[in-house]
Design a protein around this motif. Structure first.
Motif, mmCIF file in Angstrom:
data_model
loop_
_atom_site.group_PDB
_atom_site.id
_atom_site.type_symbol
_atom_site.label_atom_id
_atom_site.label_comp_id
_atom_site.label_asym_id
_atom_site.label_seq_id
_atom_site.Cartn_x
_atom_site.Cartn_y
_atom_site.Cartn_z
ATOM 1 N N PHE A 11 12.500 -28.074 31.476
ATOM 2 C CA PHE A 11 12.042 -29.521 30.676
ATOM 3 C C PHE A 11 10.582 -29.962 31.377
ATOM 4 C CE2 PHE A 11 11.653 -34.187 30.182
ATOM 5 C CZ PHE A 11 11.577 -34.184 28.714
ATOM 6 N N ILE A 12 10.843 -29.922 32.688
ATOM 7 C CA ILE A 12 9.710 -30.513 33.573
ATOM 8 C C ILE A 12 8.407 -29.741 33.571
ATOM 9 C CG2 ILE A 12 8.868 -30.945 35.710
ATOM 10 C CD1 ILE A 12 10.779 -33.193 35.053
ATOM 11 N N ALA A 13 8.620 -28.422 33.431
ATOM 12 C CA ALA A 13 7.584 -27.404 33.336
ATOM 13 C C ALA A 13 6.631 -27.713 31.977
ATOM 14 C CB ALA A 13 7.973 -25.951 33.612
ATOM 15 N N LYS A 14 7.720 -27.561 30.730
ATOM 16 C CA LYS A 14 7.051 -27.563 29.595
ATOM 17 C C LYS A 14 6.291 -29.133 29.347
ATOM 18 C CE LYS A 14 8.061 -27.524 24.813
ATOM 19 N NZ LYS A 14 9.422 -27.220 23.672
ATOM 20 N N ARG A 15 6.868 -29.936 29.793
ATOM 21 C CA ARG A 15 6.362 -31.538 29.582
ATOM 22 C C ARG A 15 5.084 -31.599 30.229
ATOM 23 N NH1 ARG A 15 4.083 -35.176 28.737
ATOM 24 N NH2 ARG A 15 4.612 -37.236 28.259
ATOM 25 N N THR A 16 4.973 -31.051 31.454
ATOM 26 C CA THR A 16 3.735 -31.193 32.412
ATOM 27 C C THR A 16 2.667 -29.882 32.139
ATOM 28 O OG1 THR A 16 4.560 -29.929 34.110
ATOM 29 C CG2 THR A 16 4.731 -32.215 34.142
ATOM 30 N N ASN A 18 3.020 -27.011 32.639
ATOM 31 C CA ASN A 18 2.965 -25.928 34.050
ATOM 32 C C ASN A 18 4.127 -24.758 34.031
ATOM 33 O OD1 ASN A 18 0.858 -27.155 35.794
ATOM 34 N ND2 ASN A 18 1.963 -28.980 35.122
ATOM 35 N N ALA A 19 3.850 -23.909 34.882
ATOM 36 C CA ALA A 19 4.827 -22.814 35.111
ATOM 37 C C ALA A 19 5.944 -23.398 35.729
ATOM 38 C CB ALA A 19 4.258 -21.546 35.971
ATOM 39 N N VAL A 20 7.071 -22.731 35.729
ATOM 40 C CA VAL A 20 8.432 -23.106 36.393
ATOM 41 C C VAL A 20 8.253 -22.991 37.800
ATOM 42 C CG1 VAL A 20 10.741 -22.643 36.679
ATOM 43 C CG2 VAL A 20 10.036 -22.865 34.538
ATOM 44 N N SER A 21 7.558 -21.791 37.949
ATOM 45 C CA SER A 21 7.298 -21.418 39.468
ATOM 46 C C SER A 21 6.484 -22.625 40.232
ATOM 47 C CB SER A 21 6.553 -20.139 39.634
ATOM 48 O OG SER A 21 5.291 -20.058 38.887
ATOM 49 N N LEU A 22 5.696 -23.318 39.519
ATOM 50 C CA LEU A 22 4.894 -24.374 40.230
ATOM 51 C C LEU A 22 5.869 -25.402 40.512
ATOM 52 C CD1 LEU A 22 1.987 -25.411 41.167
ATOM 53 C CD2 LEU A 22 1.808 -26.454 39.043
ATOM 54 N N ILE A 23 6.589 -25.935 39.483
ATOM 55 C CA ILE A 23 7.590 -26.946 39.684
ATOM 56 C C ILE A 23 8.393 -26.656 40.932
ATOM 57 C CG2 ILE A 23 9.206 -28.332 38.674
ATOM 58 C CD1 ILE A 23 6.369 -28.428 37.683
ATOM 59 N N ARG A 24 8.764 -25.417 40.943
ATOM 60 C CA ARG A 24 10.028 -24.966 42.016
ATOM 61 C C ARG A 24 9.223 -24.924 43.458
ATOM 62 N NH1 ARG A 24 10.916 -19.962 40.131
ATOM 63 N NH2 ARG A 24 12.464 -20.925 38.836
ATOM 64 N N TYR A 25 7.956 -24.488 43.277
ATOM 65 C CA TYR A 25 6.899 -24.705 44.660
ATOM 66 C C TYR A 25 6.821 -26.043 45.196
ATOM 67 C CZ TYR A 25 2.589 -24.161 47.786
ATOM 68 O OH TYR A 25 1.995 -24.348 48.769
ATOM 69 N N TYR A 26 6.600 -27.347 44.096
ATOM 70 C CA TYR A 26 6.247 -28.509 44.582
ATOM 71 C C TYR A 26 7.729 -28.866 45.044
ATOM 72 C CZ TYR A 26 1.990 -29.010 42.038
ATOM 73 O OH TYR A 26 0.406 -28.887 41.644
ATOM 74 N N ALA A 27 8.776 -28.637 44.377
ATOM 75 C CA ALA A 27 10.019 -28.976 45.050
ATOM 76 C C ALA A 27 10.021 -28.471 46.338
ATOM 77 C CB ALA A 27 11.243 -28.677 44.098
ATOM 78 N N ASN A 28 10.006 -27.261 46.552
ATOM 79 C CA ASN A 28 10.153 -26.663 47.936
ATOM 80 C C ASN A 28 9.065 -27.224 49.029
ATOM 81 O OD1 ASN A 28 12.135 -24.675 46.984
ATOM 82 N ND2 ASN A 28 10.825 -23.177 46.546
ATOM 83 N N GLN A 29 8.194 -27.667 48.596
ATOM 84 C CA GLN A 29 7.010 -28.269 49.463
ATOM 85 C C GLN A 29 7.572 -29.882 49.574
ATOM 86 O OE1 GLN A 29 4.634 -26.758 51.232
ATOM 87 N NE2 GLN A 29 5.813 -24.969 50.441
ATOM 88 N N ILE A 49 7.868 -36.147 36.359
ATOM 89 C CA ILE A 49 6.826 -35.813 35.316
ATOM 90 C C ILE A 49 5.642 -36.409 35.771
ATOM 91 C CG2 ILE A 49 5.995 -36.127 32.962
ATOM 92 C CD1 ILE A 49 8.953 -35.803 32.198
ATOM 93 N N ARG A 50 5.682 -37.857 36.229
ATOM 94 C CA ARG A 50 4.659 -38.744 36.400
ATOM 95 C C ARG A 50 4.077 -38.222 37.924
ATOM 96 N NH1 ARG A 50 3.684 -44.923 35.742
ATOM 97 N NH2 ARG A 50 1.274 -45.151 36.215
ATOM 98 N N ARG A 51 4.930 -37.814 38.774
ATOM 99 C CA ARG A 51 4.812 -37.372 40.109
ATOM 100 C C ARG A 51 3.903 -36.033 39.774
ATOM 101 N NH1 ARG A 51 8.402 -39.328 44.951
ATOM 102 N NH2 ARG A 51 9.547 -40.784 43.706
ATOM 103 N N VAL A 52 4.565 -35.044 39.102
ATOM 104 C CA VAL A 52 3.610 -33.852 39.087
ATOM 105 C C VAL A 52 2.221 -33.960 38.621
ATOM 106 C CG1 VAL A 52 3.760 -31.724 37.785
ATOM 107 C CG2 VAL A 52 5.669 -32.569 38.819
#
Length: 151
Positions: A11-16, A18-29, A49-52
């Motif tokens: 949902f976050i990836a679609k709404r922003t 971006n790729a799921v991998s990018l959202i995962r990367y941001y979370a890992n960072q 969503i707003r943070r991304v």
């Protein structure tokens, strides 16, 4: 106050956009908060969503992830950031933007003349930086860094 709804990474990836991998990367960072479900899946507060979006804007402006992480650290993780939280972050971000604008304007106005880089290859450098005397002030484009040209 009711807890913020949690949404999946898709949902976050679609709404922003971006790729799921990018959202995962941001979370890992540690740029965005996430929670692991009992099944091991990541879920996120909807406010991520707003943070991304903020991260993407800041990256497009040339900010490094460490700088973005520092800016975002002012926002609460335990609740949805409110208008006042974002206003405080905006003040700091606006100061950074004004500094960048000043630096860019200085660069723009200096490119036609000597920037104190030590190249000594331009005809005018002999006027502004005879025998590379500005080198005594340090490395780099000294006039762009704020040193005053002397004739």
């Amino acid at each position: 106050m009711a807890p913020e709804p949690l949404v999946g990474i898709g949902f976050i990836a679609k709404r922003t956009g971006n790729a799921v991998s990018l959202i995962r990367y941001y979370a890992n960072q540690n740029l965005i908060p996430s929670i692991r479900t009992d099944g091991g899946n990541r879920v996120f507060p909807r406010s991520v969503i707003r943070r991304v979006s903020f991260i993407l804007i800041a990256q497009n402006m040339g900010y490094a992830l460490d700088d973005i992480r520092q800016l975002l650290s002012a926002l609460p993780d335990n609740r949805t950031p409110n208008k006042a939280d974002w206003a405080r972050l905006s003040k700091v971000f606006n100061i950074h933007i004004e500094q960048k604008i000043t630096e860019i304007n200085l660069l723009k106005s200096s490119l036609a003349g000597c920037i104190g880089c030590g190249c000594l290859s331009l005809q005018r450098c002999r006027l502004y930086n005879k025998e590379d005397k500005i080198a005594s002030k340090g490395n780099g484009a000294r006039y762009l860094l704020g040193d005053i040209p002397t004739l």
